[in-house]
Design a protein around this motif. Structure first.
Motif, short mmCIF file in Angstrom:
data_model
loop_
_atom_site.label_atom_id
_atom_site.label_comp_id
_atom_site.label_asym_id
_atom_site.label_seq_id
_atom_site.Cartn_x
_atom_site.Cartn_y
_atom_site.Cartn_z
N TYR A 11 0.78 -1.10 0.09
CA TYR A 11 0.11 -0.10 0.17
C TYR A 11 0.78 1.10 -0.05
O TYR A 11 0.55 1.94 -1.00
CB TYR A 11 -0.98 -0.02 1.22
CG TYR A 11 -2.13 -0.82 1.02
CD1 TYR A 11 -3.16 -0.32 0.15
CD2 TYR A 11 -2.32 -2.10 1.52
CE1 TYR A 11 -4.20 -1.07 -0.12
CE2 TYR A 11 -3.40 -2.72 1.21
CZ TYR A 11 -4.44 -2.33 0.73
OH TYR A 11 -5.67 -3.15 0.36
N SER A 38 -5.87 -11.45 11.02
CA SER A 38 -6.33 -10.17 10.52
C SER A 38 -5.50 -9.19 10.28
O SER A 38 -4.34 -9.00 10.77
CB SER A 38 -7.35 -9.85 11.72
OG SER A 38 -7.85 -8.36 11.43
N GLY A 39 -5.66 -8.48 9.19
CA GLY A 39 -4.64 -7.70 8.70
C GLY A 39 -3.44 -8.04 7.84
O GLY A 39 -2.40 -7.42 7.39
N GLY A 41 -3.79 -9.33 4.96
CA GLY A 41 -3.70 -9.01 3.28
C GLY A 41 -4.66 -9.84 2.68
O GLY A 41 -4.67 -9.81 1.43
N LYS A 42 -5.40 -10.44 3.21
CA LYS A 42 -6.41 -11.47 2.49
C LYS A 42 -7.49 -10.72 1.67
O LYS A 42 -7.48 -11.07 0.41
CB LYS A 42 -7.19 -12.30 3.62
CG LYS A 42 -6.32 -13.16 4.58
CD LYS A 42 -7.19 -13.83 5.38
CE LYS A 42 -8.26 -13.18 6.23
NZ LYS A 42 -7.25 -12.50 7.37
N THR A 43 -7.94 -9.64 2.27
CA THR A 43 -9.04 -9.09 1.37
C THR A 43 -8.15 -8.40 0.14
O THR A 43 -8.67 -8.27 -0.82
CB THR A 43 -9.68 -7.65 2.35
OG1 THR A 43 -10.45 -8.67 3.32
CG2 THR A 43 -10.50 -6.97 1.45
N THR A 44 -6.99 -7.78 0.42
CA THR A 44 -6.21 -7.10 -0.70
C THR A 44 -6.05 -8.14 -1.79
O THR A 44 -5.93 -7.94 -2.98
CB THR A 44 -4.92 -6.73 -0.07
OG1 THR A 44 -5.33 -5.89 1.36
CG2 THR A 44 -4.17 -5.79 -1.00
N1 LIG Z 1 -6.41 1.52 1.46
C1 LIG Z 1 -5.54 0.92 2.34
N2 LIG Z 1 -4.28 1.84 2.36
C2 LIG Z 1 -3.33 1.66 3.30
N3 LIG Z 1 -3.10 0.55 4.05
C3 LIG Z 1 -4.25 -0.50 3.88
C4 LIG Z 1 -5.32 -0.14 2.85
N4 LIG Z 1 -6.26 -1.15 3.07
C5 LIG Z 1 -5.79 -2.02 3.95
N5 LIG Z 1 -4.54 -1.65 4.20
C6 LIG Z 1 -3.67 -2.47 5.22
O1 LIG Z 1 -3.16 -3.40 4.62
C7 LIG Z 1 -3.16 -4.49 5.50
C8 LIG Z 1 -3.92 -5.65 4.85
O2 LIG Z 1 -5.28 -5.47 4.89
P1 LIG Z 1 -6.47 -6.47 4.18
O3 LIG Z 1 -7.82 -5.89 4.36
O4 LIG Z 1 -6.26 -6.87 3.18
O5 LIG Z 1 -6.47 -7.46 5.54
P2 LIG Z 1 -7.07 -8.84 5.75
O6 LIG Z 1 -6.32 -10.19 5.90
O7 LIG Z 1 -8.22 -8.81 4.71
O8 LIG Z 1 -7.74 -8.55 7.35
P3 LIG Z 1 -9.04 -9.06 8.05
O9 LIG Z 1 -8.99 -10.53 8.07
O10 LIG Z 1 -9.36 -8.18 8.87
O11 LIG Z 1 -10.04 -8.62 6.95
C9 LIG Z 1 -3.80 -4.08 6.76
O12 LIG Z 1 -2.63 -3.86 7.83
C10 LIG Z 1 -4.57 -2.74 6.44
O13 LIG Z 1 -4.39 -1.92 7.54
#
Ligand SMILES: Nc1ncnc2c1ncn2[C@@H]1O[C@H](COP(=O)(O)OP(=O)(O)OP(=O)(O)O)[C@@H](O)[C@H]1O
Ligand SMILES: [Mg+2]
Lengths: 224, 483
Positions: A11, A38-39, A41-44
């Protein structure tokens, strides 16, 4: 069906990458679970797989073609169907209208086929009355089922879901997971589900864990 | 055409927002329509004014050129102490007939002014005219007599009669067929004081040449409006002493060299807007060093100018409302797009093209516009009429003040043409009637006006969408859906 090649994303800066040089392969007719803290990066990751964002490095190939070359909008329209925790339905429509609209937008082969859409919704346990009232008047589980039904009426061979059961109770979760398995096995689609819930993950054909910027297979298709 | 369906579903579901949009759009359309209606009403009024307000061309001797000639002749002929002589050529009636034949000229009227002495009857004396001699100048010492003889083509075509300053009270006016006769129309006071009636005869003695006496037959008696009499200045003879005869007789009184001529000839131009072109054509037919041709379309120009300011005002309203409306609608569209980010995100995630999303919003606004135009169509006439009334009442006050100032130069221009006195008063009269015409600015909702309104509305929503679309084009579906 879907492969990632040296997929990299960050990011803020390259040295704070969420994952780097990821090579994964997903095939049709199977369901995959992506798990991790959590956090992590799965959603990413799934937003990249769904063509909602561009990778910082590497490629995502759909049936051998770089999705950047296909065009992300075209890719979303023809090749991938997305289900999110927040259902992502058109709030000013009924369940049926949601399906009809999605079929029209994606130019599904069932486009305009109201009976087919109703059949799908009925299959997912919605009554005639529930199909035709505004989706906001449905429960969370019902709304999520509508979102899943949407992936079934569209032709996209790839289904990507981010915590589709996050807002659902045990019973609804079970129903939804069954549906995803049906979609993979009976419709022959490739289903990728991000989940927190071990039960959900275990029901999938394969499990991939994201930890320490790496994706590792906890369970492979072959192990089934 | 799925986006049309979506647009419809959205409008139907969000009834409150749709009602608000319709309200705002209706208000904007209402004012645009009112502006358009006033504009077209002003155009129609100007067109009508063009038809109702007469314009004239006057052919007369070119005094300016004559003066110039006189001055140059005195300076070049050095040594000889000759009296500078002002020679002006009377207008030839044959030339006038040629101009009258031009297309655009509806009629013409020649005027020959001269004077004669009353014989066997008395001219009216006024307190201001020289006393003692009964208004009569000692015969022979001057060429002016006590009776003003106005030779006219017809009394009806004379401006005094056409403006109702003079009206025939008994008998008849002079007609073209009276041209070569010795028929005369006299004023009622002159008739009364001398016991003259229609059918009586009067005698006039020429003041120049042979000084012959002529017998004329009274065929009509006219009455001058009191205002015209009152406006006479001192030293001028009473207007009651003006008699109207045919041009031939008036020329006979003036002398043999004046046969077939006139002091001035006035041509009525049927379409005032064509005055300039008729004038140009007429100029080709005359010797411009000897004669001049002047156009008098002052009343027309005045109406045109005042309507132009109404049109200008209406234009300003239209532009103001269009700009304000565009800004308001654009803001609403921007807010609407912000509010609908989520929906846009879902659409984008399904692979809908951004153009079709914009098209959906356009269709939604289009439906709102059509209803808004309908509302405006119903209420537009009411608002238009009310606004028009307001504008015209302010316009009339401004024009009436400018009239008084503008009247003067126009009047002096006329005196050059040798027009009979009283013309100034007539002009003022004509202006008063103009003002009354202006107040009746009535608007009408025509299909064309509605079409124009739709076009304006389309432009407004097009611009509004264009401004608002930036938000759609930049929107990242990921940010909306995962946030
Ligand atoms: N738009 C953004 N800009 C900067 N950092 C971001 C952005 N979106 C997410 N992040 C960061 O990137 C990391 C991964 O986020 P992501 O949403 O992919 O996690 P996740 O695995 O889906 O978490 P969760 O299980 O809580 O949904 C997190 O640390 C988050 O803070
Ligand atoms: Mg997440």
């Amino acid at each position: 069906m879907l492969t990632t090649e040296k997929l990299t994303y960050w990011y803020t800066s390259a040295d704070q990458s969420l994952f780097k040089d990821v090579d994964l392969e997903f095939s049709a007719g199977h369901s995959y679970a992506i798990v991790g803290q959590s956090g992590s990066g799965k959603t990413t990751m799934v937003s990249l797989l769904a063509g909602l964002d561009k990778p910082r490095g590497g490629k995502i190939k759909f049936n051998g073609a770089d999705i950047a070359g296909i065009g992300l909008s075209n890719y979303r329209k023809n090749d991938v169907a997305i289900v999110f925790q927040a259902y992502n339905l058109f709030t000013y429509m009924s369940a049926l209208e949601n399906l009809m609209s999605a079929m029209a937008i994606t130019e599904s082969k069932h486009k305009g086929d109201k009976a087919f859409a109703k059949q799908m919704l009925a299959k997912l346990g919605l009554s005639e009355e529930q199909m035709t009232k505004n989706v906001q008047k449905l429960s969370g589980g019902q709304q999520q089922r509508v979102a899943i039904a949407r992936t079934m009426v569209c032709d996209a061979p790839l289904v990507v879901a981010d915590e589709p059961t996050g807002n659902l109770d045990e019973e609804n979760t079970d129903a939804v997971i069954n549906l995803f398995q049906e979609i993979a096995r009976d419709l022959g689609k490739c289903v990728i589900i991000v989940t927190h819930e071990p039960d959900v993950a275990n029901r999938c054909d394969a499990v991939i864990r994201l930890a320490h910027k790496q994706f590792t297979w906890e369970k492979t298709i072959a192990e089934n | 055409m799925n986006f049309v369906k979506r647009a419809w579903l959205n409008l139907r579901f969000k009834k409150g927002r749709t009602a608000l949009l319709i309200l705002v759009t209706s208000a904007i359309m209402l004012f645009v329509l009112a502006g358009l209606l006033i504009k077209s009403a002003a155009t129609t009024a100007t067109q009508q004014a063009k038809d109702s307000v007469g314009a004239t061309l006057t052919l007369s001797a070119n005094r300016e050129a004559a003066f110039k000639k006189m001055r140059s002749s005195t300076s070049t002929t050095s040594g000889k102490p000759t009296m500078p002589k002002l020679t002006t050529s009377p207008v030839k009636l044959s030339t006038a007939k040629k101009i009258a034949a031009l297309s655009g000229v509806s009629s013409y009227s020649a005027t020959v002014s001269t004077s004669a002495n009353a014989k066997g009857f008395d001219a009216i004396e006024t307190s201001s005219s020289s006393s003692g001699f009964g208004g009569k100048m000692p015969g022979g010492s001057t060429s002016s007599g006590d009776i003003t003889v106005s030779g006219v083509t017809s009394t009806a075509s004379n401006s005094n009669f056409s403006n109702d300053t003079y009206t025939i009270t008994s008998g008849r006016g002079l007609k073209a067929s009276d041209a070569d006769t010795k028929n005369v129309v006299i004023e009622t006071n002159l008739a009364k004081s001398n016991s003259l009636k229609v059918g009586s005869t009067i005698k006039l003695k020429a003041t120049t040449g042979s000084k012959s006496t002529y017998t004329l037959k009274v065929v009509g008696i006219y009455k001058a409006k009191s205002s015209a009499t009152a406006s006479m200045g001192p030293g001028q003879s009473d207007p009651a002493n003006t008699v109207f005869t045919g041009t031939t007789f008036a020329n006979t009184l003036k002398g043999s060299k004046y046969a077939g001529t006139a002091d001035s000839v006035t041509f009525n131009v049927s379409t005032p807007s064509k005055v300039a072109s008729v004038k140009a054509q007429a100029k080709k037919l005359i010797n411009t060093s000897k004669y001049s041709i002047n156009s008098d379309d002052a009343s027309y120009q005045m109406v045109k100018a005042s309507m132009k300011s109404v049109t200008g005002f209406a234009n300003k309203i239209v532009w103001l409302v269009v700009i304000a409306g565009t800004i308001i609608l654009a803001l609403i569209v921007i807010l609407m797009i912000r509010e609908r980010r989520y929906e846009i995100g879902v659409l984008l995630s399904l692979g809908e093209s951004r153009m079709k999303i914009i098209a959906q919003f356009f269709v939604e606004l289009l439906v709102v516009l059509v209803i808004g135009v309908g509302v405006a169509g119903v209420g537009g006439k009411f608002v238009g009429d009310k606004l028009a009334q307001q504008i015209v009442s302010t316009q009339t006050t401004t024009t009436s003040t400018t009239n008084q100032m503008g009247g003067m130069p126009g009047g002096s221009g006329n005196a050059q043409g040798g027009a009979p006195s009283g013309q100034m008063g007539n002009r003022a009269n004509a202006m008063a009637t103009q003002k009354q015409k202006q107040t009746k600015l009535s608007t009408q909702v025509t299909p064309q006006a509605i079409l124009l309104l739709i076009a304006v509305g389309l432009v407004i929503i097009f611009i509004a969408i264009l401004v608002g679309a930036g938000g759609i084009l930049r929107l990242q579906p990921k940010k909306v859906l995962i946030g």
